[in-house]
Design a protein around this motif. Structure first.
Motif, PDB file in Angstrom:
ATOM      1  N   SER A   1       0.827  -1.218   0.000  1.00  0.00           N
ATOM      2  CA  SER A   1       0.000   0.000   0.000  1.00  0.00           C
ATOM      3  C   SER A   1       0.854   1.258   0.000  1.00  0.00           C
ATOM      4  N   ILE A   2       1.903   1.261   0.814  1.00  0.00           N
ATOM      5  CA  ILE A   2       2.783   2.435   0.884  1.00  0.00           C
ATOM      6  C   ILE A   2       3.486   2.659  -0.449  1.00  0.00           C
ATOM      7  N   SER A   3       4.003   1.587  -1.040  1.00  0.00           N
ATOM      8  CA  SER A   3       4.747   1.744  -2.291  1.00  0.00           C
ATOM      9  C   SER A   3       3.841   2.180  -3.437  1.00  0.00           C
ATOM     10  N   LYS A   4       2.589   1.715  -3.433  1.00  0.00           N
ATOM     11  CA  LYS A   4       1.662   2.142  -4.489  1.00  0.00           C
ATOM     12  C   LYS A   4       1.244   3.588  -4.316  1.00  0.00           C
ATOM     13  N   THR A   5       1.202   4.046  -3.084  1.00  0.00           N
ATOM     14  CA  THR A   5       0.757   5.422  -2.812  1.00  0.00           C
ATOM     15  C   THR A   5       1.872   6.441  -3.009  1.00  0.00           C
ATOM     16  N   PHE A   6       3.065   6.137  -2.500  1.00  0.00           N
ATOM     17  CA  PHE A   6       4.121   7.138  -2.468  1.00  0.00           C
ATOM     18  C   PHE A   6       5.274   6.880  -3.443  1.00  0.00           C
TER      19      PHE A   6
END
Length: 168
Positions: A38-43
């Motif tokens: 989730s973090i890598s897809k968002t940021f």
């Protein structure tokens, strides 16, 4: 019960309890992988490996934790009639139905071994963009099915002991 059967039950139960207590923390591994996804897809750029790695972690969690779940009696049962039965009647029913479980696990293990050998022979890889080799998860499945078969036999021995009025 003969001492050899008691030793078998104690050994298999101890092995599966040890593995189960370690593997139960796999839920945190899966959560960390999915959080990173989730973090890598968002940021950042999306990671190619996260979804498939979470699936591999889930398979290991489920297959290696299954024998411990059986040992604890936390597997799912239809308690419509079973819940009202006496411990001896439950042991008779469990002693009978464990053969169905062992047959099913034997078929799964046979298929898993065949698939694992194929995976080693041809260096099988996943058809995704990440393309990891598949033998590690297939070996994990073989180990898990074997442990589950050993635990099912242990439960059968305990059921026979209960039928005879003994405890192991």
């Amino acid at each position: 019960m003969p001492e050899a059967l008691r030793l078998y039950v104690r050994s298999v139960d101890a092995l599966n309890q040890g593995i189960g207590r370690i593997v139960m923390y796999g839920v945190f591994v899966m959560a960390a992988i999915l959080l990173w996804s989730s973090i890598s897809k968002t940021f950042f750029l999306p990671s190619l490996w996260t979804l498939e790695m979470a699936q591999f972690a889930m398979v290991a969690y489920y297959v290696l934790g299954g024998p411990y779940s059986i040992q604890l009696g936390s597997n799912v049962r239809m308690d419509l009639f079973y819940g009202d039965w006496s411990p001896k009647k439950k042991a008779w029913f469990d002693a009978f139905t464990v053969f169905l479980l062992m047959f099913y696990l034997g078929v799964l293990l046979y298929g898993a071994v065949e698939s694992t050998l194929y995976s080693f022979q041809y260096n099988e890889r996943s058809p995704t963009a990440w393309r990891p080799v598949l033998w590690p998860i297939k070996v994990t499945m073989c180990v898990g099915f074997t442990l589950m078969l050993l635990q099912a036999l242990s439960e059968f021995i305990k059921d026979i002991a209960r039928i005879r009025g003994e405890e192991i």
